[in-house]
Design a protein around this motif. Structure first.
Motif, PDB file in Angstrom:
ATOM      1  N   VAL A  17       0.830  -1.211   0.000  1.00 59.72           N
ATOM      2  CA  VAL A  17       0.000   0.000   0.000  1.00 59.72           C
ATOM      3  C   VAL A  17       0.865   1.262   0.000  1.00 59.72           C
ATOM      4  CG1 VAL A  17      -2.026  -0.991   1.144  1.00 59.72           C
ATOM      5  CG2 VAL A  17      -0.171  -0.105   2.531  1.00 59.72           C
ATOM      6  N   ARG A  43      -4.275  -4.621  -0.685  1.00 59.37           N
ATOM      7  CA  ARG A  43      -4.071  -3.517  -1.645  1.00 59.37           C
ATOM      8  C   ARG A  43      -5.195  -2.500  -1.543  1.00 59.37           C
ATOM      9  NH1 ARG A  43      -0.083  -5.079  -5.652  1.00 59.37           N
ATOM     10  NH2 ARG A  43       0.560  -7.124  -4.925  1.00 59.37           N
ATOM     11  N   ILE A  44      -4.869  -1.264  -1.879  1.00 56.86           N
ATOM     12  CA  ILE A  44      -5.906  -0.232  -1.896  1.00 56.86           C
ATOM     13  C   ILE A  44      -6.645  -0.351  -3.224  1.00 56.86           C
ATOM     14  CG2 ILE A  44      -6.363   2.242  -1.847  1.00 56.86           C
ATOM     15  CD1 ILE A  44      -3.832   2.553  -0.144  1.00 56.86           C
ATOM     16  N   LYS A  91      -5.603  -4.309   7.319  1.00 59.47           N
ATOM     17  CA  LYS A  91      -5.761  -2.946   7.854  1.00 59.47           C
ATOM     18  C   LYS A  91      -4.987  -2.747   9.153  1.00 59.47           C
ATOM     19  CE  LYS A  91     -10.225  -3.233   8.325  1.00 59.47           C
ATOM     20  NZ  LYS A  91     -10.635  -4.608   8.049  1.00 59.47           N
ATOM     21  N   SER A 121     -10.010   4.709  -3.556  1.00 55.32           N
ATOM     22  CA  SER A 121      -9.773   5.769  -2.583  1.00 55.32           C
ATOM     23  C   SER A 121     -10.678   6.924  -2.955  1.00 55.32           C
ATOM     24  CB  SER A 121      -8.293   6.161  -2.661  1.00 55.32           C
ATOM     25  OG  SER A 121      -8.127   7.504  -2.338  1.00 55.32           O
ATOM     26  N   ILE A 142      -9.607  -1.192   1.339  1.00 53.65           N
ATOM     27  CA  ILE A 142      -8.518  -2.159   1.273  1.00 53.65           C
ATOM     28  C   ILE A 142      -9.046  -3.578   1.150  1.00 53.65           C
ATOM     29  CG2 ILE A 142      -6.461  -3.040   2.479  1.00 53.65           C
ATOM     30  CD1 ILE A 142      -5.928  -0.383   3.353  1.00 53.65           C
ATOM     31  N   LEU A 191      -9.241   3.465   6.930  1.00 51.60           N
ATOM     32  CA  LEU A 191      -8.842   2.266   6.199  1.00 51.60           C
ATOM     33  C   LEU A 191     -10.027   1.324   6.338  1.00 51.60           C
ATOM     34  CD1 LEU A 191      -5.227   1.784   7.616  1.00 51.60           C
ATOM     35  CD2 LEU A 191      -5.847   2.734   5.404  1.00 51.60           C
ATOM     36  N   SER A 199      -7.940  -8.092   5.879  1.00 51.26           N
ATOM     37  CA  SER A 199      -7.440  -7.532   4.615  1.00 51.26           C
ATOM     38  C   SER A 199      -6.118  -6.782   4.807  1.00 51.26           C
ATOM     39  CB  SER A 199      -8.494  -6.609   4.001  1.00 51.26           C
ATOM     40  OG  SER A 199      -8.875  -5.619   4.923  1.00 51.26           O
TER      41      SER A 199
END
Lengths: 216, 228
Positions: free
Chosen positions: A17, A204-205, A36, A208, A200, A28, A34
């Motif tokens: 990330v 991975r993001i 976070k 956003s 997330i 997040l 995941s």
């Protein structure tokens, strides 16, 4: 400004990330497992990434190939999911644990804002969920951090208390004016609290976006 | 006639007190290190720590005799450097007692430290606490019931130690005759009354210790249950 760009191999996937946080609330958001909380832990220095960089202002918390800055030296406040209040200490001792001497004035203001000044002599097991959350919040802020990391801070609360605490978090953020980085798996909560939401999934993001101002 | 010479009682208490104090510090230290770090050969080392628990005390005593005897590695060193003799002395009884009671303290301390919620220690770190301060303010107080249980068990074990003590310290009346050793030699000499006297004393001591420990931990478990 907090800048995070990290990679870490987790059992099921690679956490990879990159994001930055200004004086705002960033959530997040994503399903459990995941990555976070791992992100929060790497910023706090409780675990280290395999590669990448973490900086807060001009301070390098983590830089690949260099010795990471120890947790104790990072100017972070950390609110744990189940609050992690020291069970054998009173509220007063819990709150003062990380305080630098001579900073009592700031504490008094904080105590009356959050409304826990009547609980100072109590032990954590004598507090309700909402009270514990407030004590943990004051304890984290009493160290005068430059960023506050919150790991699912409201997940253990009933919906009424949760709403109250959400408002309180927003109020404290305005007062404190430091970045808040919040982990949550509750979309409504993310939208209510955050200025920016990072979705997330599997390390991975995926997405956003700025939260709609209407929901705040 | 009942024995009025209380030397065995005094010697036993002396040995148990000295060995338990040392075992407490060593056990605490090693348990802390072993619960905090992972390294190659950790399992093997841990098995070695617990070995005195499963070996016959005579085997432990034999090993100590080899190490601390006049020509043993430590025995020679201690004798040449400090003029200290271990075999047939009270120091020998203390060493035997340390080795035999160490696993009890170690195990209790490991269990006590492992039962602490790691997040509490992490919370202390995020609040800027050094490892030293967090140990004394968070880990130690929370592990205290388990540590005390280890302390009491080690004391009781030290008080009742016989096999390894006899091998290393022998039976020298007035010098190394702790209660268990005194009982053995009283029986061997046919002095049943004397043996019985010491049996009553040591049973009372053992019973008293375990009864107190039981009562204390039940009371504390109730208190700590609130803290969880």
């Amino acid at each position: 400004m907090l800048k995070v760009s990290i990679q870490k191999q987790l059992p099921d996937f690679l956490l990879d990330v990159s994001f930055s946080v200004n004086q705002e609330i960033v959530a997040l958001f994503g399903p459990s497992g995941s990555g976070k909380t791992t992100i929060l832990s790497t910023i706090a220095g409780l675990i280290h990434p395999d590669a990448g960089e973490i900086t807060l202002g001009d301070q390098h918390y983590f830089e690949q190939g260099k010795k990471p800055m120890p947790v104790q030296k990072r100017k972070i406040g950390y609110l744990f999911q189940d609050y992690a209040l020291f069970p054998h200490m009173t509220v007063d001792r819990n709150i003062r644990y990380g305080m630098k001497p001579g900073h009592e004035l700031a504490l008094e203001a904080l105590l009356s804002t959050v409304g826990i000044d009547h609980l100072l002599d109590k032990y954590p097991h004598q507090l309700s969920g909402g009270q514990k959350q407030r004590v943990a919040l004051v304890r984290a802020l009493a160290t005068e951090p430059e960023i506050l990391l919150l790991d699912e801070p409201l997940s253990a609360l009933d919906s009424d208390t949760r709403k109250q605490c959400q408002d309180e978090l927003l109020r404290l953020h305005r007062m404190w004016n430091i970045p808040f980085l919040l982990v949550t798996h509750d979309r409504e909560e993310a939208e209510k609290l955050a200025d920016v939401i990072l979705f997330i999934e599997n390390g991975r993001i995926k997405e956003s976006h700025a939260a709609t101002s209407l929901s705040r | 006639m009942i024995e009025t010479n209380f030397t065995p009682l005094i010697l036993s208490l002396k040995v148990a007190a000295l060995s338990t104090s040392l075992v407490f510090v060593i056990g605490l230290l090693l348990a802390r290190i072993m619960t905090q770090r992972d390294f190659f050969g950790k399992n093997l080392l841990e098995s070695f720590f617990l070995l005195p628990l499963v070996l016959p005390p005579t085997v432990v005593g034999f090993g100590l005799l080899i190490l601390f005897g006049k020509y043993g590695f430590f025995g020679k060193l201690l004798h040449e450097w400090f003029g200290i003799q271990i075999v047939f002395t009270l120091t020998g009884a203390v060493i035997a007692s340390i080795v035999v009671s160490f696993p009890l303290m170690y195990q209790s301390a490991v269990a006590a430290f492992t039962s602490i919620d790691r997040r509490l220690e992490d919370a202390a770190r995020t609040l800027g606490s050094s490892e030293w301060r967090l140990f004394w303010t968070v880990s130690f107080p929370l592990a205290w019931p388990g540590l005390l249980a280890g302390f009491v068990l080690s004391f009781a074990r030290g008080l009742g130690e016989f096999g390894a003590t006899l091998m290393l310290a022998g039976y020298i009346p007035g010098k190394t005759d702790t209660i268990p050793v005194a009982i053995y030699f009283a029986v061997e000499a046919g002095q049943m009354e004397k043996a019985m006297f010491w049996v009553v004393i040591i049973v009372s001591l053992g019973m008293g210790t375990t009864f107190w420990l039981n009562w204390w931990s039940k009371r504390n478990l109730r208190r700590y249950a609130h803290h969880k």
